[in-house]
Every structure is written in structure tokens, then in C-alpha cells.
Design an enzyme around this catalytic site. Structure first.
Site, PDB file in Angstrom:
ATOM      1  N   LYS A 115       0.827  -1.218   0.000  1.00 36.55           N
ATOM      2  CA  LYS A 115       0.000   0.000   0.000  1.00 36.55           C
ATOM      3  C   LYS A 115       0.854   1.258   0.000  1.00 36.55           C
ATOM      4  O   LYS A 115       0.484   2.251  -0.605  1.00 36.55           O
ATOM      5  CB  LYS A 115      -0.981  -0.012   1.179  1.00 36.55           C
ATOM      6  CG  LYS A 115      -2.024  -1.109   1.020  1.00 36.55           C
ATOM      7  CD  LYS A 115      -3.276  -0.889   1.811  1.00 36.55           C
ATOM      8  CE  LYS A 115      -4.302  -1.953   1.399  1.00 36.55           C
ATOM      9  NZ  LYS A 115      -5.508  -1.942   2.152  1.00 36.55           N
ATOM     10  N   LYS A 197      -5.276 -10.934  -5.737  1.00 30.94           N
ATOM     11  CA  LYS A 197      -6.408 -11.050  -4.800  1.00 30.94           C
ATOM     12  C   LYS A 197      -7.573 -10.184  -5.258  1.00 30.94           C
ATOM     13  O   LYS A 197      -7.380  -9.057  -5.700  1.00 30.94           O
ATOM     14  CB  LYS A 197      -5.916 -10.573  -3.420  1.00 30.94           C
ATOM     15  CG  LYS A 197      -6.888 -10.808  -2.291  1.00 30.94           C
ATOM     16  CD  LYS A 197      -6.456 -10.108  -1.011  1.00 30.94           C
ATOM     17  CE  LYS A 197      -7.047  -8.709  -0.918  1.00 30.94           C
ATOM     18  NZ  LYS A 197      -7.045  -8.130   0.433  1.00 30.94           N
ATOM     19  N   LYS A 200     -11.639  -4.773  -2.873  1.00 28.24           N
ATOM     20  CA  LYS A 200     -12.594  -3.671  -3.073  1.00 28.24           C
ATOM     21  C   LYS A 200     -11.958  -2.546  -3.865  1.00 28.24           C
ATOM     22  O   LYS A 200     -12.642  -1.740  -4.466  1.00 28.24           O
ATOM     23  CB  LYS A 200     -13.101  -3.151  -1.739  1.00 28.24           C
ATOM     24  CG  LYS A 200     -12.032  -2.613  -0.808  1.00 28.24           C
ATOM     25  CD  LYS A 200     -12.689  -2.104   0.462  1.00 28.24           C
ATOM     26  CE  LYS A 200     -11.697  -1.663   1.516  1.00 28.24           C
ATOM     27  NZ  LYS A 200     -10.700  -2.636   1.923  1.00 28.24           N
TER      28      LYS A 200
HETATM   29  P1  ATP Z   1      -8.118  -4.153   0.323  1.00 24.02           P
HETATM   30  O1  ATP Z   1      -8.029  -5.329  -0.588  1.00 24.02           O
HETATM   31  O2  ATP Z   1      -8.661  -2.925  -0.298  1.00 24.02           O
HETATM   32  O3  ATP Z   1      -6.913  -3.959   1.163  1.00 24.02           O
HETATM   33  P2  ATP Z   1      -9.591  -5.870   1.962  1.00 24.02           P
HETATM   34  O4  ATP Z   1     -10.858  -6.254   1.288  1.00 24.02           O
HETATM   35  O5  ATP Z   1      -8.489  -6.846   2.068  1.00 24.02           O
HETATM   36  O6  ATP Z   1      -9.199  -4.496   1.376  1.00 24.02           O
HETATM   37  P3  ATP Z   1     -10.952  -5.652   4.422  1.00 24.02           P
HETATM   38  O7  ATP Z   1     -12.172  -5.192   3.731  1.00 24.02           O
HETATM   39  O8  ATP Z   1     -10.784  -4.973   5.720  1.00 24.02           O
HETATM   40  O9  ATP Z   1      -9.774  -5.412   3.480  1.00 24.02           O
HETATM   41  O10 ATP Z   1     -10.914  -7.239   4.586  1.00 24.02           O
HETATM   42  C1  ATP Z   1     -11.711  -7.827   5.543  1.00 24.02           C
HETATM   43  C2  ATP Z   1     -11.640  -9.323   5.577  1.00 24.02           C
HETATM   44  O11 ATP Z   1     -11.900  -9.897   4.305  1.00 24.02           O
HETATM   45  C3  ATP Z   1     -10.281  -9.854   6.034  1.00 24.02           C
HETATM   46  O12 ATP Z   1     -10.498 -10.959   6.884  1.00 24.02           O
HETATM   47  C4  ATP Z   1      -9.641 -10.289   4.741  1.00 24.02           C
HETATM   48  O13 ATP Z   1      -8.682 -11.299   4.935  1.00 24.02           O
HETATM   49  C5  ATP Z   1     -10.848 -10.802   3.983  1.00 24.02           C
HETATM   50  N1  ATP Z   1     -10.621 -10.738   2.535  1.00 24.02           N
HETATM   51  C6  ATP Z   1     -10.433  -9.622   1.786  1.00 24.02           C
HETATM   52  N2  ATP Z   1     -10.267  -9.936   0.490  1.00 24.02           N
HETATM   53  C7  ATP Z   1     -10.338 -11.305   0.417  1.00 24.02           C
HETATM   54  C8  ATP Z   1     -10.229 -12.243  -0.674  1.00 24.02           C
HETATM   55  N3  ATP Z   1     -10.027 -11.841  -1.922  1.00 24.02           N
HETATM   56  N4  ATP Z   1     -10.369 -13.548  -0.387  1.00 24.02           N
HETATM   57  C9  ATP Z   1     -10.593 -13.967   0.877  1.00 24.02           C
HETATM   58  N5  ATP Z   1     -10.697 -13.136   1.937  1.00 24.02           N
HETATM   59  C10 ATP Z   1     -10.571 -11.819   1.721  1.00 24.02           C
END
Ligand code: ATP
Ligand code: LTN
Length: 332
Positions: A115, A197, A200
């Protein structure tokens, strides 16, 4: 809620763009495990401001995230839900734990490296100390178990290290938590770039399936999912796109990966895409409908969150007192 139950804690950044990654990697497991634990689930709005937020949107995003938890099946019998910013002890403990965390260990966090490299010249300090706030979220409630996707494993390890360090320097104040990372669905990949991955903040919205997407869009996104130039449906390293679709099916249906892969022997990629879209649609449609119902009654939602933050604050305050005593601050 029985006093003998262990504690489970988890959070997600508030956004109206929650993805099926968030849902399958985190929320669905919260629902699955909740009855065994005393649970605290929150929208981590203090974490969210490490990226620029629109003040007109932030509260709505928080309501949307918390309504989604309820719609997905979080049960207030087992779980306390609230906004992180409503419980001041999160920020308070974060300051203290900053004094027990090392520059070196925070600098090694993959999420910070990724990031901050995108942030250009102006990297907020909050992005660097982000994992310390996350450790505070967890340790405040003396969590035993923290269900997250695999990208959060490193942050959980840091949380454990900080807890062990504090306990060692003082007395045994914190429970050292265990991560819960699901065997399937821990890392849902982008539909267009299946080696990244799903996120959002994906650059191309066609690569991510949002919980708020229309059923038509979900269908369209899966139809356009990148697979590869072959035609055989097998669950192998070289076919990340195919693996991802099978993983999504397995995480939703609970069927084994082997079983799903076998059922596509001799079939075409198109079948797999259409079936996956249909499975996702039948999972998400009722969640969407219930989310809208919760959002339609803001008064009730606000009441739930207020009760949640009151309860959470009581538990958090008990930990803060122990921490202050252990450090040796003057009593008031
Ligand atoms: P960014 O990717 O923008 O950093 P994020 O979606 O990882 O955001 P959060 O929204 O806070 O960040 O994630 C919340 C939860 O969702 C965490 O437990 C994270 O591990 C899970 N998560 C996020 N993306 C995935 C994914 N692609 N597959 C599985 N779990 C996910
Ligand atoms: N950093 C996490 C969100 C998060 C969290 C937590 C998860 C903040 N505090 C406490 C579990 C427990 C992320 O997924 N980006």
C-alpha cells in the site's frame, strides 16, 4: 452468552463495495462459528481512514457493512456488533501498543509495503501503524480466535508477538489469539487477473464481484472471467482462473474441490462459469434483500449498534484497566 465461552473477534473496513472475497474469506466463517463463541464483530472505520474517505459516505458505508453482517446471518444472541470508532478504547490501546511494537517488524508487513508503494510521496503514518490498531482491536476483547482471509495472517502473527511481549514485560494481561483461516475461500482471486487477490480497490470493477452487484452484473462478470487457452477443467497450479471458480463454488456449497472438479470432466469452461454465477447469485440474492430490509430501518440499526458499542466498551474498559495497572500509571 455463557461466561465459559471463548471469544471470537473480527472486523472489515466499511465500504459499500464489500466483495465475495470479504464474504467467503471472513463473514461466512463468522456465521459458521458464531454459536460456539462470544463474538465481537465490527466495522473498522478507524482503519478505513488510512485511505481517503468521503465524509458524506463514511457513515453510510459503516451502516451498510453492519447491515450486511446481520443479513448474512450474524445472530445478536451470539454476537455484539458495532462501529470501531464508537468504542474509544480501540484508539487508546493502539497508542500503548505502539510503544510495544518495533519499526522493523511493522516495516516488514507485506500489506504496508504494497500500500505504501502505491501511496507515492505522502504515506500516512496510520498506514504504517495500521497493524498495531488491529492488534488493539483483538487484544482489547481477549480474543481466542480471529477468523480472517489469508492476507491477514502476518498481521495476526504480529498481534501474537506484541501480546507475548507485553505479557512478558509485565504480567499476563492479554490472551494470545489464534487465527482461523478457512481451508477454502481464504484467498478469492480477481476474475480478470486470477493471480491477484480480489479486492474492493481492484482497478477494474469487472474483476471483483460486489455484494451490492445486480444479478445481471454478477452473471456478466463470471461469463467474462479469465480462464486460459485450454479447454480441460482441472484444478491445477497452471490454471488459476479455473481454480478460483472451483474455490468459489466449494466455499459456498461446502462440497469438496475434488468432487466439484470431477463433476466437470468432459465439460466446457462455459458450463463452469455459468454454474458458478448461479451458485453465487442464489447465495447473494437473499443476503441483498435482507441487507436492504435492515437499512430501511435506520432507527433499529442504530439501536443495535448503540447497544453493541455499550457492551463492547464495558469489556474493553476492563482490559484497559488491567493494562494501565500493569504499566504502572498513577491511579486516579
Ligand atoms: P483491500 O483489498 O482494499 O486492502 P480488503 O478487502 O483486504 O481491502 P478488508 O475489507 O478490511 O480489506 O478485509 C476484511 C476481511 O476480508 C479480512 O479478513 C480479509 O482477509 C478478507 N478478505 C479480503 N479480500 C479477500 C479475498 N479476496 N479472499 C478472501 N478473503 C478476503
Ligand atoms: N486489517 C483487517 C481488518 C481488521 C481486522 C481487525 C480483522 C481490522 N481489525 C481485527 C480481524 C480482527 C483487514 O482485513 N484489512
Amino acid at each position: 452468552m455463557s461466561a465459559s465461552k471463548k471469544t471470537m473477534v473480527s472486523g472489515i473496513q466499511p465500504t459499500n463495495k464489500l466483495t465475495i472475497g470479504n464474504y467467503l474469506g471472513a463473514i461466512k466463517n463468522w456465521v459458521k462459528l458464531q454459536s460456539e463463541y462470544d463474538c465481537y464483530f465490527f466495522a473498522v472505520d478507524l482503519h478505513a481512514i488510512t485511505a481517503k474517505q468521503d465524509p458524506k459516505q463514511l457513515a453510510d458505508n459503516t451502516f451498510f457493512a453492519l447491515a450486511t453482517y446481520l443479513a448474512a446471518g450474524i445472530d445478536l444472541k451470539h454476537a455484539t456488533i458495532f462501529a470501531q470508532s464508537h468504542v474509544r478504547q480501540h484508539a487508546e490501546l493502539a497508542w500503548i501498543l505502539n510503544c510495544y511494537s518495533y519499526m522493523g517488524e511493522l516495516g516488514r508487513m507485506t500489506q504496508f509495503k504494497e500500500k505504501s508503494s502505491r501511496a507515492g510521496e505522502t504515506i500516512p503514518v496510520g498506514l504504517f501503524t495500521y497493524p498495531v490498531l488491529m492488534a488493539s482491536d483483538i487484544l482489547l476483547y481477549q480474543a481466542d480466535l480471529v477468523p480472517v482471509g489469508s492476507d491477514q495472517k502476518q498481521h495476526l502473527e504480529l498481534t501474537r508477538d506484541v501480546a507475548i511481549r507485553f505479557n512478558h514485560n509485565h504480567s499476563k494481561v492479554f490472551t494470545v489469539p489464534e487465527p482461523y483461516i478457512p481451508t477454502v475461500g481464504a484467498r478469492i482471486m480477481d476474475l480478470l487477473e486470477p493471480t491477484n487477490k480480489m479486492s474492493k480497490s481492484s482497478p477494474n470493477e469487472m474483476g471483483a464481484v460486489y455484494l451490492s452487484d445486480s444479478m445481471k452484473d454478477i452473471e456478466k462478470k463470471f461469463k467474462r472471467a479469465v480462464t486460459d487457452s485450454g479447454s480441460e477443467i482441472t484444478y491445477v497450479e497452471e490454471k488459476p482462473g479455473i481454480r478460483n471458480l472451483i474455490d468459489i463454488q466449494a466455499a459456498i456449497t461446502g462440497r469438496s474441490i475434488g468432487d466439484i472438479a470431477k463433476s466437470y470432466e468432459g465439460k466446457m469452461y462455459g458450463h463452469l462459469k455459468v454454474d458458478t454465477a448461479n451458485i453465487v447469485i442464489s447465495e447473494l440474492q437473499p443476503v441483498q434483500e435482507r441487507t436492504q430490509r435492515f437499512l430501511a430501518d435506520k432507527g433499529e440499526l442504530q439501536r443495535i449498534l448503540r447497544a453493541g458499542s455499550d457492551k463492547a466498551a464495558t469489556r474493553a474498559e476492563a482490559t484497559i484497566r488491567k493494562v494501565y495497572d500493569a504499566i504502572g500509571f498513577a491511579p486516579r
